[in-house]
Design a protein around this motif. Structure first.
Motif, PDB file in Angstrom:
ATOM      1  N   ARG A 259       8.609 -24.518 -19.075  1.00  0.00           N
ATOM      2  CA  ARG A 259       7.602 -25.073 -18.115  1.00  0.00           C
ATOM      3  C   ARG A 259       7.065 -24.587 -16.822  1.00  0.00           C
ATOM      4  O   ARG A 259       6.326 -25.104 -16.577  1.00  0.00           O
ATOM      5  N   TYR A 260       8.377 -24.565 -15.947  1.00  0.00           N
ATOM      6  CA  TYR A 260       8.027 -23.400 -14.662  1.00  0.00           C
ATOM      7  C   TYR A 260       7.401 -22.323 -15.308  1.00  0.00           C
ATOM      8  O   TYR A 260       7.567 -21.411 -13.722  1.00  0.00           O
ATOM      9  N   GLY A 261       6.654 -21.754 -16.071  1.00  0.00           N
ATOM     10  CA  GLY A 261       6.162 -20.533 -16.302  1.00  0.00           C
ATOM     11  C   GLY A 261       7.222 -19.644 -16.017  1.00  0.00           C
ATOM     12  O   GLY A 261       8.884 -19.050 -15.963  1.00  0.00           O
ATOM     13  N   VAL A 262       6.565 -17.534 -15.845  1.00  0.00           N
ATOM     14  CA  VAL A 262       7.107 -16.391 -16.267  1.00  0.00           C
ATOM     15  C   VAL A 262       7.776 -16.177 -14.970  1.00  0.00           C
ATOM     16  O   VAL A 262       7.050 -16.382 -13.421  1.00  0.00           O
ATOM     17  N   TRP A 263       8.715 -15.670 -15.126  1.00  0.00           N
ATOM     18  CA  TRP A 263       9.754 -15.223 -13.567  1.00  0.00           C
ATOM     19  C   TRP A 263       8.696 -13.676 -13.852  1.00  0.00           C
ATOM     20  O   TRP A 263       8.989 -13.057 -13.651  1.00  0.00           O
ATOM     21  N   PHE A 264       7.361 -14.261 -13.094  1.00  0.00           N
ATOM     22  CA  PHE A 264       6.199 -12.695 -12.745  1.00  0.00           C
ATOM     23  C   PHE A 264       6.835 -11.583 -10.637  1.00  0.00           C
ATOM     24  O   PHE A 264       6.704 -11.213 -10.967  1.00  0.00           O
ATOM     25  N   GLU A 265       7.639 -12.559 -10.465  1.00  0.00           N
ATOM     26  CA  GLU A 265       7.852 -12.531  -8.545  1.00  0.00           C
ATOM     27  C   GLU A 265       8.613 -11.230  -8.590  1.00  0.00           C
ATOM     28  O   GLU A 265       7.790 -10.012  -8.155  1.00  0.00           O
ATOM     29  N   PRO A 266       9.371 -10.784  -9.565  1.00  0.00           N
ATOM     30  CA  PRO A 266      10.093  -9.555  -9.466  1.00  0.00           C
ATOM     31  C   PRO A 266       9.674  -7.517 -10.026  1.00  0.00           C
ATOM     32  O   PRO A 266       9.496  -7.125  -9.213  1.00  0.00           O
ATOM     33  N   LEU A 267       8.255  -8.088 -10.550  1.00  0.00           N
ATOM     34  CA  LEU A 267       7.610  -7.389 -11.021  1.00  0.00           C
ATOM     35  C   LEU A 267       6.215  -7.121 -10.652  1.00  0.00           C
ATOM     36  O   LEU A 267       5.483  -5.802 -10.394  1.00  0.00           O
ATOM     37  N   LEU A 268       6.344  -7.947  -9.112  1.00  0.00           N
ATOM     38  CA  LEU A 268       4.742  -7.666  -7.966  1.00  0.00           C
ATOM     39  C   LEU A 268       5.076  -6.424  -7.625  1.00  0.00           C
ATOM     40  O   LEU A 268       4.091  -5.687  -7.079  1.00  0.00           O
ATOM     41  N   PRO A 269       6.364  -5.737  -6.977  1.00  0.00           N
ATOM     42  CA  PRO A 269       5.798  -4.266  -6.688  1.00  0.00           C
ATOM     43  C   PRO A 269       5.029  -2.953  -7.874  1.00  0.00           C
ATOM     44  O   PRO A 269       4.252  -2.036  -6.901  1.00  0.00           O
ATOM     45  N   ARG A 270       5.068  -3.332  -8.806  1.00  0.00           N
ATOM     46  CA  ARG A 270       4.427  -2.787 -10.435  1.00  0.00           C
ATOM     47  C   ARG A 270       2.778  -2.965  -9.593  1.00  0.00           C
ATOM     48  O   ARG A 270       2.587  -1.668 -10.594  1.00  0.00           O
ATOM     49  N   LEU A 271       2.026  -3.622  -9.279  1.00  0.00           N
ATOM     50  CA  LEU A 271       0.641  -3.520  -9.134  1.00  0.00           C
ATOM     51  C   LEU A 271       0.625  -2.773  -7.586  1.00  0.00           C
ATOM     52  O   LEU A 271      -1.274  -3.160  -7.509  1.00  0.00           O
ATOM     53  N   CYS A 272       0.911  -2.697  -6.463  1.00  0.00           N
ATOM     54  CA  CYS A 272       1.004  -1.650  -6.128  1.00  0.00           C
ATOM     55  C   CYS A 272      -0.052  -1.378  -6.018  1.00  0.00           C
ATOM     56  O   CYS A 272       0.730  -0.203  -6.813  1.00  0.00           O
ATOM     57  N   PRO A 273      -0.635  -0.820  -4.650  1.00  0.00           N
ATOM     58  CA  PRO A 273      -1.944   0.801  -5.422  1.00  0.00           C
ATOM     59  C   PRO A 273      -1.009   1.370  -4.648  1.00  0.00           C
ATOM     60  O   PRO A 273      -0.052   1.846  -3.608  1.00  0.00           O
ATOM     61  N   VAL A 274      -1.531   3.103  -5.570  1.00  0.00           N
ATOM     62  CA  VAL A 274      -0.138   3.825  -4.533  1.00  0.00           C
ATOM     63  C   VAL A 274       0.081   4.518  -3.415  1.00  0.00           C
ATOM     64  O   VAL A 274       0.447   4.723  -2.885  1.00  0.00           O
ATOM     65  N   SER A 275      -1.520   4.658  -2.715  1.00  0.00           N
ATOM     66  CA  SER A 275      -1.226   4.521  -1.382  1.00  0.00           C
ATOM     67  C   SER A 275      -0.329   3.828  -0.752  1.00  0.00           C
ATOM     68  O   SER A 275      -0.458   3.767   0.083  1.00  0.00           O
ATOM     69  N   TRP A 276      -0.238   2.493  -1.221  1.00  0.00           N
ATOM     70  CA  TRP A 276       1.073   1.288  -0.307  1.00  0.00           C
ATOM     71  C   TRP A 276       2.549   1.898  -0.604  1.00  0.00           C
ATOM     72  O   TRP A 276       3.205   1.806   0.061  1.00  0.00           O
ATOM     73  N   ASN A 277       2.270   3.008  -1.462  1.00  0.00           N
ATOM     74  CA  ASN A 277       3.588   3.489  -1.476  1.00  0.00           C
ATOM     75  C   ASN A 277       3.738   4.649  -0.694  1.00  0.00           C
ATOM     76  O   ASN A 277       5.149   5.616  -1.663  1.00  0.00           O
ATOM     77  N   ASP A 278       2.920   5.185  -0.369  1.00  0.00           N
ATOM     78  CA  ASP A 278       3.281   6.250  -0.138  1.00  0.00           C
ATOM     79  C   ASP A 278       3.847   6.819   1.127  1.00  0.00           C
ATOM     80  O   ASP A 278       3.828   5.948   1.850  1.00  0.00           O
TER      81      ASP A 278
END
Length: 278
Positions: A259-278
């Motif tokens: 009922r409290y949803g999926v634990w998506f927070e640890p996966l958020l860095p996967r969504l960052c644009p490539v330029s943010w990680n350069d």
């Protein structure tokens, strides 16, 4: 060094559930890490979502929403995309219609939240379905699940599993309403999938995981829209979204209260644009 650019602004017309990892509580962090500037316009504020946590405290946001739209117009804000979700009544559909009127050049994405598992939600009336159908006709892209697609098309929801051909056919039928459509939550045997139609036609499948969580549709929609804003084709954006939701479900411990949803927070860095990680 890359020159910073102004993030694309996305007006998000959804409910805000204080607990439960769904709607704006999911959409805002996802779009933010994907390099967008989400602007929240709550249609209703709820203490929790309505999926098994009792009767939530509720604050209707229709009057606030109209005032907020006028304020943004007075400020000269330009939205690149308008993304609508749960609209609890015809008055709230009118709020989305008003936003479409004020920003006609914005990309319009409608998630016609009306039902699931073969049934309309208890608050959904024939008049609301008609009004939602009209909103979909003004959209550039619609994101119904299989139940909502059937409601929009005025047919009985399919109760047995889809195959690739019937999934694609359902998405194709929705082109009578909008130029592009992605139907989500399609049961495809041992897979769960989505089907898209418009400039691209596709069926995307992921292995079905026999756990159900609220908010995964919102998570899917946010990742898809963020991927589109990043410049991906619709098929790639749909695949990115399906993969992220699948990983989030797998990431969530087996003993977690669904009922409290999926634990998506640890996966958020996967969504960052490539330029943010350069």
């Amino acid at each position: 060094m890359l020159k910073p650019t102004e993030p694309k602004k996305i007006l998000c017309i959804h409910d805000l559930s204080g607990m439960g990892r769904c709607s704006l509580a999911v959409i805002l962090p996802v779009l933010s890490v994907m390099g967008c500037q989400p602007v929240a316009l709550p249609t209703v504020v709820l203490s929790t979502h309505t999926g098994g946590l009792g009767t939530p405290a509720r604050l209707d946001g229709a009057a606030y929403g109209l005032a907020a739209l006028e304020h943004y117009r007075e400020l000269g804000v330009e939205f690149d995309c308008i993304y609508t979700g749960y609209l609890g009544g015809e008055e709230q559909v009118a709020l989305a219609e008003k936003a479409f009127d004020l920003w006609p050049a914005a990309r319009k994405v409608v998630d016609p939240v009306m039902g699931d598992n073969g049934k309309a939600y208890s608050t959904v009336t024939p008049a609301l379905i008609d009004r939602m159908r009209g909103l979909c006709r003004r959209a550039d892209l619609i994101l119904p699940n299989a139940t909502e697609a059937a409601l929009l098309l005025e047919r009985e929801p399919q109760t047995d599993a889809f195959d690739d051909a019937s999934a694609q056919a359902l998405a194709d039928e929705l082109l009578t309403l909008a130029p592009s459509a992605v139907v989500t939550g399609l049961a495809l045997g041992k897979y769960i999938g989505c089907a898209g139609s418009g400039r691209e036609r596709f069926v995307i499948k992921k292995l079905h995981i026999s756990r159900s969580f609220p908010g995964t549709g919102d998570l899917y929609g946010a990742v898809l829209i963020g991927s589109l804003i990043q410049g991906n084709a619709l098929s790639a954006a749909a695949d990115n979204a399906a993969e992220f939701v699948s990983l989030a479900i797998q990431q969530t411990p087996a003993d977690q209260d669904t009922r409290y949803g999926v634990w998506f927070e640890p996966l958020l860095p996967r969504l960052c644009p490539v330029s943010w990680n350069d």
